[in-house]
Design a protein around this motif. Structure first.
Motif, PDB file in Angstrom:
ATOM      1  N   ASP A   1       0.829  -1.195   0.000  1.00 51.70           N
ATOM      2  CA  ASP A   1       0.000   0.000   0.000  1.00 51.70           C
ATOM      3  C   ASP A   1       0.871   1.256   0.000  1.00 51.70           C
ATOM      4  N   LEU A   2       0.282   2.366  -0.411  1.00 50.72           N
ATOM      5  CA  LEU A   2       1.044   3.602  -0.562  1.00 50.72           C
ATOM      6  C   LEU A   2       1.394   4.252   0.767  1.00 50.72           C
ATOM      7  N   GLN A   3       0.689   3.911   1.845  1.00 50.10           N
ATOM      8  CA  GLN A   3       1.071   4.463   3.144  1.00 50.10           C
ATOM      9  C   GLN A   3       2.460   3.953   3.539  1.00 50.10           C
ATOM     10  N   LYS A   4       2.716   2.692   3.253  1.00 54.68           N
ATOM     11  CA  LYS A   4       4.034   2.137   3.531  1.00 54.68           C
ATOM     12  C   LYS A   4       5.092   2.854   2.692  1.00 54.68           C
ATOM     13  N   LYS A   5       4.789   3.097   1.431  1.00 51.43           N
ATOM     14  CA  LYS A   5       5.714   3.829   0.567  1.00 51.43           C
ATOM     15  C   LYS A   5       5.929   5.256   1.080  1.00 51.43           C
ATOM     16  N   PHE A   6       4.852   5.862   1.554  1.00 53.34           N
ATOM     17  CA  PHE A   6       4.915   7.229   2.073  1.00 53.34           C
ATOM     18  C   PHE A   6       5.865   7.321   3.265  1.00 53.34           C
ATOM     19  N   GLU A   7       5.752   6.357   4.166  1.00 50.85           N
ATOM     20  CA  GLU A   7       6.638   6.344   5.335  1.00 50.85           C
ATOM     21  C   GLU A   7       8.083   6.074   4.912  1.00 50.85           C
ATOM     22  N   GLU A   8       8.256   5.189   3.949  1.00 49.29           N
ATOM     23  CA  GLU A   8       9.615   4.834   3.495  1.00 49.29           C
ATOM     24  C   GLU A   8      10.328   6.010   2.830  1.00 49.29           C
ATOM     25  N   THR A   9       9.572   6.932   2.254  1.00 49.04           N
ATOM     26  CA  THR A   9      10.182   8.067   1.561  1.00 49.04           C
ATOM     27  C   THR A   9      10.223   9.320   2.431  1.00 49.04           C
ATOM     28  N   GLY A  10      10.165   9.141   3.764  1.00 54.28           N
ATOM     29  CA  GLY A  10      10.244  10.290   4.649  1.00 54.28           C
ATOM     30  C   GLY A  10       8.976  11.103   4.689  1.00 54.28           C
TER      31      GLY A  10
END
Length: 420
Positions: A150-159
């Motif tokens: 999911d994009l929330q995980k991506k969001f956290e991974e990219t600061g």
């Protein structure tokens, strides 16, 4: 209630919590699901057989399995489907199933894509559902596409910042999705990064999942009327939910677009101005009212003057002109976002690039970039509703504050397959 992958997985990871005192009761206790062995065959209402693989999620109400069409082969780790199974007495899946059967049948989606000359549409496909008996007990199940992270995980991974190009591309994808579901009489009402999943096979495709709050705003083409209901105030995910929802009004098309605007701003600047006070819904509501009254001032709170994305301000200004029953000018909104891409010297090339946050994104309050805000999620449990709500506002609960891991699936939260 169970909701498409995201909500399913959330419930599979942690038991639901009751909402704070004075806000209503939590959902009634439901039976636990029993685990089926790999190879169990389920037959849906159209007499098609499906074979279960290993379970990939478990919780208080049901189980999520890898699955494939029935054959002599074992269901492997590369299975293209998932099946959500739960005891039939639990009944939280019926309303969402209505949405999938009305608007997400594969031939219906394909017909829309063909007529609109689209490469893909980010609406999950409904492949079947039914009842299964085993050991004298009855279980409900639903077959869905399998998805990735999911994009929330991506969001956290990219600061907690996405590149501007990516934000505008996601906005364009969501406009496609929203126009489709709106034209099929529904609104989503819960757009956010955790309800956006990448395709299992194509990292450049994103799907909007979790129709747990989806609402049939125009049954048989007849628009619902504007009506405030104090019992329904603040439904949805509080940092993003619409002003209509804060007032207890059933969601409409403008609600989805308002939510999308908040999401795009957060993805670009990392944090919305009201995220420090999510436990105060009236403060959040009033902050959004101020935002609507003065979009320029709101944007100045989120971005420095040199990094302010004019296209997002124009997008939100356009959305604020919509009345409750207005049909949005989807192509005009697309043009606004496309102009934003052109202004930064790029275009929509169908490639979603998740890179580390950079200052040119237009940073919001820098001290908050790495701070994960507390989330308050109101989920309603109601069995059948005259309003055709997938998760209607009868009983509410908070979502767990602790984030769970996203298993290797799918529609991020299994849909509310049925409801009793």
């Amino acid at each position: 209630m169970y909701r498409l992958y995201r909500s399913c997985i959330r419930s599979l990871q942690m038991p639901p919590k009751a909402q704070a005192a004075g806000k209503g009761r939590g959902p009634a206790k439901r039976k636990l699901a029993e685990e089926f062995p790999p190879g169990e065959v389920l037959t849906d209402t159209s007499k098609k057989s499906w074979k279960l693989g290993d379970p990939i999620g478990q919780g208080g109400f049901g189980l999520l399995y890898l699955a494939n069409e029935n054959s002599s082969k074992t269901v492997g780790a590369d299975a293209p489907y998932v099946i959500k199974v739960e005891p039939s007495d639990n009944g939280p899946l019926f309303s969402e199933l209505k949405f999938y059967m009305r608007a997400a049948k594969p031939d219906l989606i394909q017909s829309w894509m063909t007529s609109h000359k689209m490469k893909y549409l980010g609406v999950p496909k409904y492949w079947g559902s039914g009842l299964h008996e085993k050991g004298g007990k009855r279980y409900r199940f639903m077959v869905m596409d399998r998805f990735g992270t999911d994009l929330q995980k991506k969001f956290e991974e990219t600061g907690r910042r996405f590149p501007r190009k990516l934000v505008l591309q996601l906005g364009l994808r969501l406009l496609d999705i929203l126009e489709y579901i709106h034209e099929h009489e529904y609104v989503h009402a819960d757009i956010k990064a955790s309800n956006l999943l990448l395709s299992h096979n194509n990292p450049n495709q994103v799907y909007l999942v979790d129709y747990g709050l989806a609402y049939r705003y125009a049954p048989e083409g007849v628009l619902k009327e504007y009506k405030e209901d104090p019992k329904r105030c603040h439904d949805g995910t509080i940092e993003f939910t619409s002003i209509d929802a804060h007032k207890g009004v059933s969601p409409c098309r403008r609600s989805d677009l308002e939510i999308l605007g908040y999401c795009m701003v957060q993805w670009l600047c990392s944090k919305l101005p009201w995220e420090d006070k999510l436990q105060d819904p009236l403060y959040v509501r009033d902050s959004k009212l101020q935002c609507r009254d003065n979009v320029s001032e709101f944007m100045s709170k989120c971005f420095s003057s040199q990094d302010k994305p004019d296209e997002l301000q124009k997008f939100m200004e356009e959305v604020k002109t919509l009345s409750y029953t207005d049909k949005p000018a989807y192509q005009k909104l697309r043009s606004i976002l496309e102009a934003g891409l052109k202004s930064i010297g790029t275009k929509d090339d169908d490639k979603l690039e998740f890179s580390s946050a950079v200052s040119s994104n237009g940073a919001g309050p820098s001290s908050s970039a790495k701070k994960t805000s507390k989330r308050k999620k109101v989920v309603d449990y109601k069995e059948e509703s005259d309003d055709e709500v997938v998760g209607s506002p009868a009983k509410k609960r908070k979502s767990p504050k602790k984030k769970g891991k996203n298993p290797l699936f799918l529609l991020s939260h299994a849909p509310v397959l049925f409801s009793g």
